[in-house]
Design a protein around this motif. Structure first.
Motif, PDB file in Angstrom:
ATOM      1  N   ALA A  80      35.814 -66.268  17.985  1.00  0.00           N
ATOM      2  CA  ALA A  80      36.667 -67.415  18.321  1.00  0.00           C
ATOM      3  C   ALA A  80      36.009 -68.257  19.405  1.00  0.00           C
ATOM      4  CB  ALA A  80      38.034 -66.910  18.804  1.00  0.00           C
ATOM      5  N   PRO A  81      36.380 -69.534  19.493  1.00  0.00           N
ATOM      6  CA  PRO A  81      35.908 -70.342  20.621  1.00  0.00           C
ATOM      7  C   PRO A  81      36.304 -69.668  21.936  1.00  0.00           C
ATOM      8  CG  PRO A  81      36.994 -71.726  18.987  1.00  0.00           C
ATOM      9  CD  PRO A  81      37.230 -70.305  18.570  1.00  0.00           C
ATOM     10  N   VAL A  82      35.477 -69.818  22.947  1.00  0.00           N
ATOM     11  CA  VAL A  82      35.672 -69.116  24.218  1.00  0.00           C
ATOM     12  C   VAL A  82      37.080 -69.321  24.770  1.00  0.00           C
ATOM     13  CG1 VAL A  82      34.958 -69.020  26.647  1.00  0.00           C
ATOM     14  CG2 VAL A  82      33.235 -69.016  24.836  1.00  0.00           C
ATOM     15  N   ALA A  83      37.545 -70.563  24.829  1.00  0.00           N
ATOM     16  CA  ALA A  83      38.862 -70.835  25.413  1.00  0.00           C
ATOM     17  C   ALA A  83      39.962 -70.117  24.645  1.00  0.00           C
ATOM     18  CB  ALA A  83      39.131 -72.335  25.454  1.00  0.00           C
ATOM     19  N   VAL A  84      39.867 -70.107  23.328  1.00  0.00           N
ATOM     20  CA  VAL A  84      40.872 -69.455  22.487  1.00  0.00           C
ATOM     21  C   VAL A  84      40.816 -67.943  22.680  1.00  0.00           C
ATOM     22  CG1 VAL A  84      41.555 -69.020  20.089  1.00  0.00           C
ATOM     23  CG2 VAL A  84      40.880 -71.331  20.799  1.00  0.00           C
ATOM     24  N   ALA A  85      39.621 -67.381  22.638  1.00  0.00           N
ATOM     25  CA  ALA A  85      39.467 -65.934  22.794  1.00  0.00           C
ATOM     26  C   ALA A  85      39.945 -65.479  24.169  1.00  0.00           C
ATOM     27  CB  ALA A  85      38.006 -65.537  22.580  1.00  0.00           C
ATOM     28  N   LEU A  86      39.625 -66.241  25.198  1.00  0.00           N
ATOM     29  CA  LEU A  86      40.049 -65.879  26.551  1.00  0.00           C
ATOM     30  C   LEU A  86      41.572 -65.890  26.655  1.00  0.00           C
ATOM     31  CD1 LEU A  86      39.398 -65.182  29.471  1.00  0.00           C
ATOM     32  CD2 LEU A  86      39.150 -67.647  29.918  1.00  0.00           C
ATOM     33  N   HIS A  87      42.186 -66.919  26.125  1.00  0.00           N
ATOM     34  CA  HIS A  87      43.649 -67.007  26.168  1.00  0.00           C
ATOM     35  C   HIS A  87      44.273 -65.848  25.393  1.00  0.00           C
ATOM     36  CE1 HIS A  87      47.711 -68.635  25.950  1.00  0.00           C
ATOM     37  NE2 HIS A  87      47.359 -69.430  26.949  1.00  0.00           N
ATOM     38  N   ARG A  88      43.754 -65.553  24.216  1.00  0.00           N
ATOM     39  CA  ARG A  88      44.274 -64.431  23.414  1.00  0.00           C
ATOM     40  C   ARG A  88      44.136 -63.112  24.171  1.00  0.00           C
ATOM     41  NH1 ARG A  88      41.267 -65.603  17.740  1.00  0.00           N
ATOM     42  NH2 ARG A  88      42.675 -67.215  16.958  1.00  0.00           N
ATOM     43  N   TYR A  89      42.963 -62.934  24.786  1.00  0.00           N
ATOM     44  CA  TYR A  89      42.723 -61.691  25.521  1.00  0.00           C
ATOM     45  C   TYR A  89      43.733 -61.539  26.661  1.00  0.00           C
ATOM     46  CZ  TYR A  89      40.826 -58.280  28.694  1.00  0.00           C
ATOM     47  OH  TYR A  89      40.715 -57.200  29.536  1.00  0.00           O
ATOM     48  N   VAL A  90      43.864 -62.561  27.489  1.00  0.00           N
ATOM     49  CA  VAL A  90      44.764 -62.469  28.640  1.00  0.00           C
ATOM     50  C   VAL A  90      46.205 -62.299  28.169  1.00  0.00           C
ATOM     51  CG1 VAL A  90      45.655 -63.650  30.688  1.00  0.00           C
ATOM     52  CG2 VAL A  90      43.215 -63.785  30.140  1.00  0.00           C
ATOM     53  N   GLU A  91      46.605 -63.045  27.155  1.00  0.00           N
ATOM     54  CA  GLU A  91      47.974 -62.941  26.656  1.00  0.00           C
ATOM     55  C   GLU A  91      48.257 -61.533  26.123  1.00  0.00           C
ATOM     56  OE1 GLU A  91      50.966 -65.236  23.548  1.00  0.00           O
ATOM     57  OE2 GLU A  91      49.106 -66.225  24.172  1.00  0.00           O
ATOM     58  N   GLY A  92      47.253 -60.892  25.580  1.00  0.00           N
ATOM     59  CA  GLY A  92      47.427 -59.534  25.067  1.00  0.00           C
ATOM     60  C   GLY A  92      47.311 -58.453  26.117  1.00  0.00           C
ATOM     61  N   ILE A  93      46.418 -58.653  27.090  1.00  0.00           N
ATOM     62  CA  ILE A  93      46.154 -57.575  28.051  1.00  0.00           C
ATOM     63  C   ILE A  93      47.203 -57.511  29.164  1.00  0.00           C
ATOM     64  CG2 ILE A  93      44.619 -58.680  29.747  1.00  0.00           C
ATOM     65  CD1 ILE A  93      44.018 -55.296  27.964  1.00  0.00           C
ATOM     66  N   VAL A  94      47.861 -58.617  29.459  1.00  0.00           N
ATOM     67  CA  VAL A  94      48.903 -58.589  30.498  1.00  0.00           C
ATOM     68  C   VAL A  94      50.022 -57.617  30.120  1.00  0.00           C
ATOM     69  CG1 VAL A  94      50.739 -59.966  31.587  1.00  0.00           C
ATOM     70  CG2 VAL A  94      48.372 -60.780  31.617  1.00  0.00           C
ATOM     71  N   PRO A  95      50.568 -57.667  28.893  1.00  0.00           N
ATOM     72  CA  PRO A  95      51.592 -56.675  28.556  1.00  0.00           C
ATOM     73  C   PRO A  95      51.054 -55.240  28.528  1.00  0.00           C
ATOM     74  CG  PRO A  95      51.511 -58.404  26.881  1.00  0.00           C
ATOM     75  CD  PRO A  95      50.421 -58.672  27.870  1.00  0.00           C
ATOM     76  N   VAL A  96      49.804 -55.065  28.141  1.00  0.00           N
ATOM     77  CA  VAL A  96      49.201 -53.727  28.158  1.00  0.00           C
ATOM     78  C   VAL A  96      49.136 -53.218  29.603  1.00  0.00           C
ATOM     79  CG1 VAL A  96      47.056 -52.429  27.787  1.00  0.00           C
ATOM     80  CG2 VAL A  96      47.915 -53.982  26.013  1.00  0.00           C
ATOM     81  N   SER A  97      48.730 -54.077  30.513  1.00  0.00           N
ATOM     82  CA  SER A  97      48.663 -53.697  31.925  1.00  0.00           C
ATOM     83  C   SER A  97      50.036 -53.325  32.459  1.00  0.00           C
ATOM     84  CB  SER A  97      48.079 -54.841  32.752  1.00  0.00           C
ATOM     85  OG  SER A  97      46.761 -55.115  32.347  1.00  0.00           O
ATOM     86  N   ARG A  98      51.040 -54.066  32.044  1.00  0.00           N
ATOM     87  CA  ARG A  98      52.400 -53.777  32.510  1.00  0.00           C
ATOM     88  C   ARG A  98      52.942 -52.498  31.890  1.00  0.00           C
ATOM     89  NH1 ARG A  98      54.526 -60.006  31.946  1.00  0.00           N
ATOM     90  NH2 ARG A  98      53.700 -60.736  33.955  1.00  0.00           N
ATOM     91  N   GLU A  99      52.651 -52.274  30.637  1.00  0.00           N
ATOM     92  CA  GLU A  99      53.164 -51.093  29.947  1.00  0.00           C
ATOM     93  C   GLU A  99      52.466 -49.815  30.406  1.00  0.00           C
ATOM     94  OE1 GLU A  99      54.220 -49.662  25.439  1.00  0.00           O
ATOM     95  OE2 GLU A  99      52.634 -51.144  25.677  1.00  0.00           O
ATOM     96  N   TRP A 100      51.171 -49.927  30.699  1.00  0.00           N
ATOM     97  CA  TRP A 100      50.359 -48.775  31.097  1.00  0.00           C
ATOM     98  C   TRP A 100      49.759 -49.058  32.476  1.00  0.00           C
ATOM     99  CZ3 TRP A 100      51.642 -45.248  27.792  1.00  0.00           C
ATOM    100  CH2 TRP A 100      51.898 -45.578  26.470  1.00  0.00           C
ATOM    101  N   PRO A 101      50.562 -49.010  33.552  1.00  0.00           N
ATOM    102  CA  PRO A 101      50.083 -49.441  34.867  1.00  0.00           C
ATOM    103  C   PRO A 101      49.191 -48.447  35.604  1.00  0.00           C
ATOM    104  CG  PRO A 101      52.349 -48.696  35.034  1.00  0.00           C
ATOM    105  CD  PRO A 101      51.981 -48.656  33.563  1.00  0.00           C
ATOM    106  N   VAL A 102      48.761 -47.397  34.934  1.00  0.00           N
ATOM    107  CA  VAL A 102      47.916 -46.400  35.586  1.00  0.00           C
ATOM    108  C   VAL A 102      46.501 -46.927  35.756  1.00  0.00           C
ATOM    109  CG1 VAL A 102      49.260 -44.397  34.882  1.00  0.00           C
ATOM    110  CG2 VAL A 102      47.515 -45.305  33.359  1.00  0.00           C
ATOM    111  N   ASP A 103      45.851 -46.475  36.805  1.00  0.00           N
ATOM    112  CA  ASP A 103      44.469 -46.877  37.102  1.00  0.00           C
ATOM    113  C   ASP A 103      43.519 -45.972  36.322  1.00  0.00           C
ATOM    114  OD1 ASP A 103      42.034 -47.650  38.124  1.00  0.00           O
ATOM    115  OD2 ASP A 103      42.467 -47.023  40.168  1.00  0.00           O
TER     116      ASP A 103
END
Length: 182
Positions: A80-103
């Motif tokens: 994907a174009p960089v801007a699109v891929a970056l947005h998709r990644y962040v939009e997806g990883i934020v809920p993962v970070s919240r759901e699995w907050p372990v380090d």
């Protein structure tokens, strides 16, 4: 992880893993009984599946790595174009970070398999950030850009829990772009 489990067993396991992630992130010494209580299951249910807190923690990390891997795949970082891929990644990883907050870094020292998976995922993201720099979407040192990206995601996920994933992605991408933009 859930394979051929009965639906109720899979739900119980998912609840235990999520409760474990949340409680162990706050206090790594949380007893299994407290995790069982928070998950709404009997203590023996947890002990039957996980002999130790470390075994549960390992399963939590595996679940987090599974979720992170799906986000990396769905973001299409190489296609994907960089801007699109970056947005998709962040939009997806934020809920993962919240759901699995372990380090995960703490676990990586003790689990070579998880460490290998985490390093492979990190390498994929490093390559994507290098691509963003090479294509002029970001400027500067890719290692610095990656560190800033990680901190922005962490900040959006944990310090601003009311941000929806799309709002968090908009904010992180815009902040990263303006701060490091070409």
């Amino acid at each position: 992880m859930y394979g051929t489990m009965r639906a109720d067993a899979a739900r119980n396991l998912a609840g235990v893993l999520r409760a474990g992630a949340r409680l162990l992130a706050d206090d790594p010494s949380t007893p299994l009984a407290a995790i069982a209580s928070a998950a709404g299951v009997d203590r023996t249910t947890v002990h039957r599946r996980f002999a130790t807190r470390e075994a549960l923690l390992s399963a939590v990390f595996e679940a987090k790595l599974d979720s992170s891997g799906r986000v990396l795949d769905e973001a299409r970082l190489t296609e994907a174009p960089v801007a699109v891929a970056l947005h998709r990644y962040v939009e997806g990883i934020v809920p993962v970070s919240r759901e699995w907050p372990v380090d995960t870094r703490r676990m990586m020292r003790a689990d070579p398999s998880a460490d290998s998976r985490a390093r492979a995922q990190s390498a994929r993201l490093d390559a994507f950030v290098r691509r963003a720099v090479d294509e002029g979407f970001l400027r500067g040192d890719p290692a610095w850009a990656r560190a800033v990206l990680d901190q922005l995601i962490s900040t959006a996920a944990y310090r601003f829990p009311d941000l929806t994933p799309p709002q968090a992605a908009d904010l992180v991408v815009e902040t990263l772009r303006r701060g490091l933009g070409g």
